[in-house]
Motif scaffolding. Sequence first.
Motif, short mmCIF file in Angstrom:
data_model
loop_
_atom_site.label_atom_id
_atom_site.label_comp_id
_atom_site.label_asym_id
_atom_site.label_seq_id
_atom_site.Cartn_x
_atom_site.Cartn_y
_atom_site.Cartn_z
N UNK A 49 0.51 -0.58 0.07
CA UNK A 49 -0.07 0.11 0.58
C UNK A 49 1.01 0.94 -0.01
N UNK A 50 2.22 1.33 0.67
CA UNK A 50 2.67 2.48 0.90
C UNK A 50 3.70 2.21 -0.02
N UNK A 51 3.66 1.56 -1.40
CA UNK A 51 4.54 2.00 -2.43
C UNK A 51 5.18 3.00 -2.83
N UNK A 52 6.31 3.34 -3.59
CA UNK A 52 6.62 4.76 -3.58
C UNK A 52 5.95 4.93 -5.95
N UNK A 53 5.71 4.00 -6.17
CA UNK A 53 6.12 3.19 -7.59
C UNK A 53 4.45 3.28 -7.70
N UNK A 54 3.58 4.15 -8.89
CA UNK A 54 1.48 3.70 -8.98
C UNK A 54 1.85 2.26 -9.14
N UNK A 55 0.99 1.35 -9.69
CA UNK A 55 0.18 0.39 -10.74
C UNK A 55 0.57 0.84 -12.14
N UNK A 56 -0.21 1.95 -12.87
CA UNK A 56 -0.54 2.68 -13.71
C UNK A 56 -0.55 4.48 -13.59
N UNK A 57 -0.64 4.81 -14.52
CA UNK A 57 -1.63 6.82 -14.83
C UNK A 57 -2.12 6.64 -15.36
N UNK A 58 -3.99 7.23 -15.50
CA UNK A 58 -4.51 7.23 -16.54
C UNK A 58 -4.70 9.51 -16.77
N UNK A 59 -4.80 9.18 -17.88
CA UNK A 59 -4.80 10.77 -18.10
C UNK A 59 -6.60 11.17 -18.84
N UNK A 60 -6.93 11.96 -18.73
CA UNK A 60 -8.08 12.62 -18.70
C UNK A 60 -7.11 13.63 -20.19
N UNK A 61 -7.44 13.41 -21.79
CA UNK A 61 -6.80 14.28 -22.38
C UNK A 61 -7.93 15.12 -22.81
N UNK A 62 -9.42 15.15 -22.82
CA UNK A 62 -10.01 15.81 -23.26
C UNK A 62 -10.86 16.55 -21.97
N UNK A 63 -10.55 17.87 -21.92
CA UNK A 63 -10.24 18.73 -23.07
C UNK A 63 -8.43 18.64 -22.19
N UNK A 64 -7.74 19.14 -23.00
CA UNK A 64 -6.26 19.08 -22.32
C UNK A 64 -5.61 20.27 -21.62
N UNK A 65 -4.65 20.80 -20.84
CA UNK A 65 -4.46 22.18 -20.63
C UNK A 65 -3.17 22.10 -21.26
N UNK A 66 -2.63 23.20 -21.36
CA UNK A 66 -1.43 24.11 -21.73
C UNK A 66 -0.66 25.01 -20.80
N UNK A 67 0.19 24.06 -19.76
CA UNK A 67 1.07 25.52 -18.42
C UNK A 67 1.83 26.50 -19.75
N UNK A 68 2.31 27.73 -18.94
CA UNK A 68 3.76 28.14 -19.39
C UNK A 68 2.89 29.15 -18.40
N UNK A 69 4.68 29.86 -18.23
CA UNK A 69 4.66 31.40 -17.76
C UNK A 69 5.09 32.51 -18.29
N UNK A 70 4.64 33.51 -17.88
CA UNK A 70 4.61 35.16 -18.33
C UNK A 70 6.23 35.73 -16.87
N UNK A 71 6.81 36.45 -18.13
CA UNK A 71 7.88 36.90 -16.56
C UNK A 71 6.82 37.77 -16.27
N UNK A 72 7.24 38.85 -15.52
CA UNK A 72 7.21 39.44 -14.73
C UNK A 72 7.08 40.89 -15.24
N UNK A 73 8.03 41.31 -16.17
CA UNK A 73 8.38 42.60 -16.64
C UNK A 73 7.44 41.66 -17.87
N UNK A 74 7.63 41.39 -18.32
CA UNK A 74 6.40 41.36 -19.80
C UNK A 74 4.92 41.60 -19.04
N UNK A 75 4.22 41.08 -18.18
CA UNK A 75 3.44 41.19 -16.80
C UNK A 75 3.35 42.87 -16.79
N UNK A 76 4.12 43.91 -15.98
CA UNK A 76 4.15 45.13 -16.10
C UNK A 76 3.98 46.02 -17.00
N UNK A 77 4.73 45.47 -18.41
CA UNK A 77 4.33 46.07 -19.44
C UNK A 77 3.33 45.85 -20.38
#
Length: 380
Positions: free
Chosen positions: A194-222
């Motif tokens: 039960x306390x194993x570090x690795x899972x048995x498998x992974x399931x991903x729900x793909x619809x919809x899908x996320x896109x992660x990104x980052x905005x620089x602080x300077x671009x946001x202020x400008x």
Amino acid sequence: MRYSPRQLLSLALLLSSPVWLAACGSPQQQAAAVPQVTVETAAPGDVPMTMELVGETAGYRDIEVRARVGGILLKRTYVEGQPVKQGQTLFQIDPAPYQAQLGQAKGAQAVQLAALQKAEADLARIRPLYQEQAVSKMDYDNAVAALNSAKAAKQSADAKVKEAQLNLDYTRVAAPIPGLTSKQVQSEGSLIRVDAAEPLTTISQLNPIYVNFSISEQDSLNYEHSLSTGKVSADDGTLHPVRIRLADGRVYAQSGKLDFRDNRVDPKTGTISARAQFPNEDERLLPGQFVRVLLDLGVRKNVLTVPEQAVVQAQADNQLMVVGADNKVQARMVKLGAHVGGRVVIESGLKAGERVIVDGLMQARPGTVVKPVTAAPAKA
């Protein structure tokens, strides 16, 4: 030696003919020496403001499938990498030990049920005797206490049966969500903890899908400064349309929407985390893909743009070749902005109404006289 008048006239014509020919050819040579260039008159206009960032796709929900009870993994009942439905059995853990525990719990439950029934019968017999004062109050109180104790023991036995039944049910590992499965981590015959570090498998729900990104602080202020000063016109900030460019250079057919923007700046990177959501009905986008995020931020007002081929790279500087009022070429150091549709925004170094050379730059050296030809008007 003396020459006759006719000889003198012939000699004069012969000596003057090269000068006459040179005089006749000078205007043609001078005209040919003036190079022709194509110019475009800089005019302010409105251009879309787009920010291009690096992003990574992620499943709408990424679930690690783990066993809730330990035991020997008997079999896998799904095909790796294929979609599964919610509640579908994925793994089967050996249920025999838990079936035995359930049997023991049910036996204890039966014992407590018998004790409860006896306590109820004893109280039913002693109650009328107590009302007739045939028995003492202590005997009556003992009967009531025995009944309450039997009820509590029966309740505890019921909970043990429920717990044993749950553990038996957990030997069937089911899919918590619908989605696409990954590779099996534990093979059949392995001892699952039960306390194993690795899972048995992974399931991903793909619809919809996320896109992660980052905005620089300077671009946001400008950008916020441009909004407050009226240099940029935009709708509600939460409705910015988002597009992505895939690794092969194609733009994804469907646009997404910005659904998250963090409320703090990461002190390690100086960026603000953001996330966009995209429809993915055909599941062509997979988690972990690197994409270019095209974030439409509005429209920039009254900016100067020139074709990209008009910019000359001079070591670390960028230059434009401008034709002055006397048709002489002048070099201008400029600061470049965003690239939009084959054109580049000029932040500084150029004024409206100036003529910029867009074709013929190889012949247009600073200080030389050129023949400017107006290019077709360009759309911002």
